[in-house]
Write an enzyme that holds these catalytic residues in place. Structure first.
Site, mmCIF file in Angstrom:
data_model
loop_
_atom_site.group_PDB
_atom_site.id
_atom_site.type_symbol
_atom_site.label_atom_id
_atom_site.label_comp_id
_atom_site.label_asym_id
_atom_site.label_seq_id
_atom_site.Cartn_x
_atom_site.Cartn_y
_atom_site.Cartn_z
ATOM 1 N N ASP A 1 0.684 -0.730 -0.390
ATOM 2 C CA ASP A 1 -0.167 -0.282 -0.115
ATOM 3 C C ASP A 1 0.688 1.218 0.118
ATOM 4 O OD1 ASP A 1 -2.501 1.284 -0.233
ATOM 5 O OD2 ASP A 1 -3.210 0.360 1.592
ATOM 6 N N ASP B 1 -10.762 1.370 -3.680
ATOM 7 C CA ASP B 1 -11.547 1.635 -1.953
ATOM 8 C C ASP B 1 -13.246 0.730 -2.185
ATOM 9 O OD1 ASP B 1 -8.616 0.935 -0.697
ATOM 10 O OD2 ASP B 1 -9.086 2.690 0.328
#
Length: 725
Positions: free
Chosen positions: A469, A538
């Protein structure tokens, strides 16, 4: 349809080359020609870019750049600044004596075979200063893709200053130009919009450093004479391989010609280039199509799978992630149970997300812990090895989340090495998402970040997957390491990221990794040399995902795009959410206890179908049939090798009451083959209501007449398998 081609006639007299040195250079795919010619003044010009010329005589007949007045707007291949060109340059160099002008002359060129195509190397040199630029083009004939970049070097006594450094310059001449751009934000990635380019410059750029594509994606589409169309018309798709600040410049000149300049964004990035050092620009990848964006996308997808994407021809694992189910609140017992659920679901892997690390400042929220990559003893008393063992016992592989480029202000690492973080020395620190970016221009920091992966793998060689990430852009822009060379931070930082990724790939070449950046804010084809896939967003609301996945599919094959079934928009059915996710690389991010018995059985069946059809979905050719931007429905299909099998997806988004439903005309099938139609991914006990279910049709019929797969229901979906008989 008007032929898109580019012609160049320029007249310069200041520098002459002999007739035998007036070289023609051809960069060619099966369907595209880029023709470059050396003028008598020794400079290199673009003579043609368009559909492949079938006769050698036609290339000879192209008007040559013959020299003369530069105000005639000659299309120089790599124009320098400070001379007679009135428009945006490709390169700008300030020499040791303060002269800001660079004029490049042709020196030599060569071509050689490389994997999948032909590489053409062209050497240019300034005849007044010891400055060299080498242009590289790799043409992939079958995929109809060209990849290009440049390298800048010099032998002046002292460093020179670069203020522009483009990958290439391309020129077009048409009546009109239409740009499709892909704007973004968190949970709103790849929002497509189209505008006509008028006189002057249109710039798409990012200044965020890391998480660079949060607001604008590193790719674009150009339509010539009319907006880019899915199924027809002349289009160009272009993308840059740079995991940092990029800039696309589109400049329409006073005569209506367009120059396209892809580059690293020079914003706050003057680069001091030492003698004999080489400045390599990012790769720019493009394809031209006369059959719309659909054909162009298939070109890039095939090229990516064959040559650019890590393990592009390999498999991808289905998975169960814990994040949406547990957040930060879990322990070893909870995770072990989820591993058993993963096995029961039928997926290949359990993926442990954020919240597993740090002890002095445990990672119980997003305020702490980044940088302290040891398992939290209160949650995981037996560490990561116990989780890897538990996954093995459950019969699934184990993957783990890391964010190694970032640091929390509350961490042991920050206490020990505050100088490793990018932050200003004399101003109040601004924290984006309560964290800072580690300074990857610093070799010691590169060693640390590599060590995050290396330590996990050394302790746990059976770790099968990393989710990598990157949640923060660079803020407080100052490098304690670079000191007086702050303008090089943005570039050196990205190069530091690549250095780490090169080391990871070299030592662990077979470990798959997902590229994540607060969603899809990192998805360029340089990063994807090191990552097998990327996280699109997301936002897993299936309605929103239809638009997001449609947008990303313009440039990326399905096997590079991760899509998970979650509880976002739980008003939609589990079937609809799963069918949306299964058009990409399928995963789940929810607890099975949320599901009813029928829903669980459905998901198990959908996973089995996805695994069975992976060769078609992940490696087949994509045909986008009905756009969500043009109505209340969406449909795409994949056609497998040899046109023996295909998978059709149809989605009803928000149909109007009583609206007319048209059949979907399929594409890519063999018109002479007969195909059996079968609806799959049905809920237990439900029978298909597809009128064509179980029947056999010719490919010709399916492409000309089509199938009635849409309904008037809200958020409904169908998955249809077609098998040649």
């Amino acid at each position: 349809m008007k032929k898109i081609f580019l012609l160049l006639i320029v007249f310069f007299t200041c520098f002459q080359v002999s007739a035998e040195d007036r070289k023609t250079i051809r960069v060619s795919t099966d369907n595209t020609d880029l023709i470059l010619k050396v003028a008598p003044n020794g400079r290199l010009y673009q003579s043609y870019l368009g559909s492949k010329l079938l006769n050698e005589q036609d290339i000879v007949s192209l008007p040559s750049a013959s020299g003369g007045d530069a105000s005639a707007n000659g299309w120089e291949v790599y124009a320098g600044s400070g001379a007679e060109d009135y428009f945006e340059p490709a390169v700008a160099i300030t020499h040791n004596d303060g002269n800001p002008c660079t004029i490049l002359r042709y020196v030599s060129s060569e071509s050689k075979a490389v994997d999948g195509g032909t590489e053409t190397i062209i050497r240019l040199r300034d005849d007044q200063y010891p400055v060299d630029v080498t242009l590289y083009y790799i043409a992939y004939p079958k995929e109809d893709v060209i990849k290009t970049w440049s390298e800048i070097s010099h032998q002046e006594k002292k460093p020179v200053m670069l203020s522009r450094y483009s990958s290439t310059m391309l020129y077009f001449s048409a009546e009109k130009y239409f740009l499709t751009e892909f704007s973004s934000d968190w949970a709103k990635e790849v929002q497509m919009s189209t505008q006509e380019l008028q006189f002057g410059k249109k710039i798409l750029d990012t200044k965020l450093g890391s998480r660079a594509a949060m607001f604008v994606q590193p790719f674009f589409e150009l339509g010539f004479d009319r907006p880019a169309n899915e199924h027809q018309g002349d289009v160009l798709l272009g993308t840059i391989g740079w995991t940092g600040n990029f800039r696309f410049t589109f400049e329409v000149d006073n005569e209506g010609n367009l120059r396209v300049i892809p580059a690293i964004n020079p914003y706050a990035s003057y680069y001091e280039l030492a003698p004999k050092d080489v400045f390599k620009t990012p790769e720019f990848i493009f394809t031209l199509s006369k059959e719309g964006t659909g054909k162009a996308s298939r070109n890039i997808h095939a090229w990516a799978r064959n040559y650019q994407l890590k393990d592009g021809k390999g498999d991808r694992m289905t998975l169960l992630n814990n994040w949406e189910n547990t957040g930060f609140k879990f322990d070893e017992k909870v995770l072990v149970e989820l591993m058993k659920e993963a096995k029961h679901l039928g997926v290949d892997m359990f993926l442990l997300d954020d919240g597993w690390f740090a002890n002095k400042y445990p990672r119980n929220n997003d305020h702490t812990g980044l940088g302290d990559w040891e398992a939290t003893k209160s949650k995981l008393p037996n560490g990561v090895p116990a989780l890897v063992a538990a996954a093995k016992e459950a019969g699934v592989k184990f993957g783990i989340w890391i964010e190694p480029e970032m640091i929390s202000p509350k961490s042991e690492l920050f206490e020990k090495h505050p100088e490793w973080a990018i932050h200003l020395p004399n101003r109040e620190t601004y924290y984006y998402r309560n964290q800072l970016v580690l300074d990857l221009s610093n070799p010691k920091v590169q060693d640390f970040v590599f060590g995050v992966v290396d330590n996990i793998m050394t302790e746990n060689p059976d770790v099968a997957f990393f989710k990598w990430d990157c949640n923060s852009p660079i803020t407080n822009v100052y490098s304690p390491y670079l000191k007086e060379k702050q303008s090089q931070l943005y570039i050196n930082h990205v190069r530091g990221v690549y250095n780490v990724l090169e080391r990871v790939k070299a030592k662990y070449p077979n470990v798959p990794m997902m590229l994540c950046s607060g969603g899809g804010a990192r998805c360029d084809y340089e990063a994807l040399k090191y990552f097998t896939e990327f996280w699109c967003s997301d936002n897993t609301d299936p309605i929103e995902r239809l638009y997001i996945q449609w947008g990303f599919s313009q440039f990326f094959p399905a096997k590079a795009m991760c899509a998970h079934v979650t509880s976002w928009n739980s008003k939609t059915s589990v079937k609809f959410r799963t069918d949306v996710a299964s058009m990409c690389k399928l995963g789940f991010d929810m607890g099975l206890k949320e599901l009813s018995e029928d829903e669980l059985a459905y998901c198990q069946n959908a996973v089995a179908n996805f695994n069975r059809l992976k060769p078609v979905i992940l490696d087949g050719e994509l045909y986008r049939l009905v756009s969500p931007y043009e109505g209340n429905h969406m449909s795409v299909m994949y056609v497998g090798e040899g046109q023996k099998k295909a998978v059709l997806y149809a989605y009803d988004i928000h149909p109007r009451f009583g609206e007319k439903l048209l059949p979907v005309k399929l594409q890519g099938l063999d018109p002479m083959k007969m195909y059996k139609v079968e609806e799959i991914n049905l809920m237990p006990g439900k029978k298909s209501r597809l009128e064509a279910n179980g029947k056999t049709f010719s490919g010709d019929y399916l492409m000309k007449v089509g199938l009635n797969v849409f309904t008037g229901g809200q958020a409904q979906s169908r998955v249809v398998e077609l098998v040649a008989q």
